[in-house]
Design a protein around this motif. Structure first.
Motif, PDB file in Angstrom:
ATOM      1  N   ARG A 151       0.811  -1.184   0.000  1.00 33.26           N
ATOM      2  CA  ARG A 151       0.000   0.000   0.000  1.00 33.26           C
ATOM      3  C   ARG A 151       0.857   1.251   0.000  1.00 33.26           C
ATOM      4  NH1 ARG A 151      -5.145   1.643   3.616  1.00 33.26           N
ATOM      5  NH2 ARG A 151      -4.690   3.654   3.310  1.00 33.26           N
ATOM      6  N   LEU A 152       1.910   1.300   0.712  1.00 32.75           N
ATOM      7  CA  LEU A 152       2.859   2.407   0.748  1.00 32.75           C
ATOM      8  C   LEU A 152       3.513   2.569  -0.630  1.00 32.75           C
ATOM      9  CD1 LEU A 152       4.161   4.519   2.558  1.00 32.75           C
ATOM     10  CD2 LEU A 152       5.864   2.823   3.194  1.00 32.75           C
ATOM     11  N   LEU A 153       3.795   1.445  -1.235  1.00 32.49           N
ATOM     12  CA  LEU A 153       4.389   1.457  -2.576  1.00 32.49           C
ATOM     13  C   LEU A 153       3.429   2.085  -3.568  1.00 32.49           C
ATOM     14  CD1 LEU A 153       6.744   0.621  -4.382  1.00 32.49           C
ATOM     15  CD2 LEU A 153       5.649  -1.602  -4.650  1.00 32.49           C
ATOM     16  N   ALA A 154       2.159   1.780  -3.454  1.00 37.65           N
ATOM     17  CA  ALA A 154       1.139   2.334  -4.334  1.00 37.65           C
ATOM     18  C   ALA A 154       1.040   3.832  -4.138  1.00 37.65           C
ATOM     19  CB  ALA A 154      -0.195   1.671  -4.069  1.00 37.65           C
ATOM     20  N   ILE A 155       1.150   4.305  -2.885  1.00 39.20           N
ATOM     21  CA  ILE A 155       1.075   5.745  -2.591  1.00 39.20           C
ATOM     22  C   ILE A 155       2.291   6.451  -3.200  1.00 39.20           C
ATOM     23  CG2 ILE A 155       1.150   7.453  -0.740  1.00 39.20           C
ATOM     24  CD1 ILE A 155      -0.480   5.491   0.942  1.00 39.20           C
ATOM     25  N   GLU A 156       3.508   5.834  -3.013  1.00 41.21           N
ATOM     26  CA  GLU A 156       4.722   6.439  -3.565  1.00 41.21           C
ATOM     27  C   GLU A 156       4.664   6.478  -5.083  1.00 41.21           C
ATOM     28  OE1 GLU A 156       8.147   4.393  -2.108  1.00 41.21           O
ATOM     29  OE2 GLU A 156       7.843   5.110  -0.050  1.00 41.21           O
ATOM     30  N   THR A 157       4.178   5.417  -5.686  1.00 39.53           N
ATOM     31  CA  THR A 157       4.057   5.346  -7.142  1.00 39.53           C
ATOM     32  C   THR A 157       3.067   6.399  -7.629  1.00 39.53           C
ATOM     33  OG1 THR A 157       4.528   2.973  -7.084  1.00 39.53           O
ATOM     34  CG2 THR A 157       3.522   3.826  -9.084  1.00 39.53           C
ATOM     35  N   ALA A 158       1.981   6.542  -6.912  1.00 38.74           N
ATOM     36  CA  ALA A 158       0.969   7.535  -7.274  1.00 38.74           C
ATOM     37  C   ALA A 158       1.551   8.942  -7.176  1.00 38.74           C
ATOM     38  CB  ALA A 158      -0.257   7.395  -6.386  1.00 38.74           C
ATOM     39  N   GLN A 159       2.369   9.191  -6.111  1.00 40.74           N
ATOM     40  CA  GLN A 159       2.989  10.511  -5.951  1.00 40.74           C
ATOM     41  C   GLN A 159       3.986  10.769  -7.077  1.00 40.74           C
ATOM     42  OE1 GLN A 159       4.603  10.476  -1.970  1.00 40.74           O
ATOM     43  NE2 GLN A 159       2.834  11.595  -1.147  1.00 40.74           N
ATOM     44  N   GLN A 160       4.758   9.722  -7.420  1.00 39.42           N
ATOM     45  CA  GLN A 160       5.730   9.885  -8.501  1.00 39.42           C
ATOM     46  C   GLN A 160       5.011  10.174  -9.831  1.00 39.42           C
ATOM     47  OE1 GLN A 160       8.106   6.334  -8.453  1.00 39.42           O
ATOM     48  NE2 GLN A 160       9.508   7.103  -6.867  1.00 39.42           N
ATOM     49  N   LEU A 161       3.921   9.448 -10.069  1.00 35.88           N
ATOM     50  CA  LEU A 161       3.131   9.667 -11.289  1.00 35.88           C
ATOM     51  C   LEU A 161       2.556  11.096 -11.307  1.00 35.88           C
ATOM     52  CD1 LEU A 161       1.270   6.277 -11.716  1.00 35.88           C
ATOM     53  CD2 LEU A 161       3.065   7.202 -13.171  1.00 35.88           C
ATOM     54  N   ARG A 162       2.097  11.497 -10.120  1.00 33.99           N
ATOM     55  CA  ARG A 162       1.530  12.845  -9.989  1.00 33.99           C
ATOM     56  C   ARG A 162       2.612  13.886 -10.264  1.00 33.99           C
ATOM     57  NH1 ARG A 162       0.745  16.160  -5.188  1.00 33.99           N
ATOM     58  NH2 ARG A 162      -0.736  17.764  -5.731  1.00 33.99           N
ATOM     59  N   GLU A 163       3.808  13.732  -9.696  1.00 32.57           N
ATOM     60  CA  GLU A 163       4.907  14.671  -9.910  1.00 32.57           C
ATOM     61  C   GLU A 163       5.345  14.676 -11.372  1.00 32.57           C
ATOM     62  OE1 GLU A 163       8.012  13.607  -7.165  1.00 32.57           O
ATOM     63  OE2 GLU A 163       6.824  14.221  -5.409  1.00 32.57           O
TER      64      GLU A 163
END
Length: 118
Positions: free
Chosen positions: A1-13
Motif C-alpha cells: 500500500r505504501l508502494l502504491a502511494i509512492e508510485t501515485a505521488q511519482q506519477l503525480r509529480e
C-alpha cells in the motif's frame, strides 16, 4: 500500500512536470507566434508605405509633367503673341512708309503743277 502511494505521488509529480513543461512550450510557441504576427504586420505596413510612396512619386511625376506642359504652352503663346506684335509693327511701318511715299508724290505733283502754272 505504501508502494502504491509512492508510485501515485511519482506519477503525480511526473504529470505535473510534464504539464509545466507543456505550458512552458505552449508559452514559447505563443510568444513566437506573437512575434511572427508582429513581424508580418510590420512587413505589411512597410509594404503599404512603399506602395504609397510609389504612388506619390507617380503623382508627383504626373504633376511635374503637367506643369512642364503648361509652361511650354505659355511660352508658345508668348512667342505667338510676340510674332503677331512684330507682324503688326512691320505692317504699321509699311503703312507709314506708304503714307510718306504718297505724301512725297503728292508734294511733287503739287510742285510740278505749280511750276507749270507759274
Amino acid at each position: 500500500r505504501l508502494l502504491a502511494i509512492e508510485t501515485a505521488q511519482q506519477l503525480r509529480e511526473t504529470a505535473l512536470k510534464e504539464h509545466e513543461s507543456s505550458e512552458k512550450k505552449n508559452a514559447q510557441i505563443e510568444g513566437k507566434m506573437r512575434r511572427e504576427s508582429i513581424h508580418w504586420a510590420v512587413a505589411a505596413q512597410d509594404h503599404s508605405l512603399s506602395e504609397a510612396r510609389k504612388e506619390n512619386s507617380k503623382v508627383e511625376a504626373m504633376e511635374r509633367k503637367e506643369r512642364a506642359k503648361n509652361i511650354a504652352e505659355v511660352i508658345r503663346l508668348q512667342e505667338q503673341t510676340k510674332a503677331q506684335i512684330i507682324r503688326q509693327q512691320d505692317m504699321d511701318r509699311a503703312e507709314e512708309a506708304q503714307a510718306r511715299l504718297l505724301a512725297i508724290e503728292t508734294v511733287q505733283k503739287l510742285r510740278e503743277t505749280a511750276l507749270k502754272e507759274h
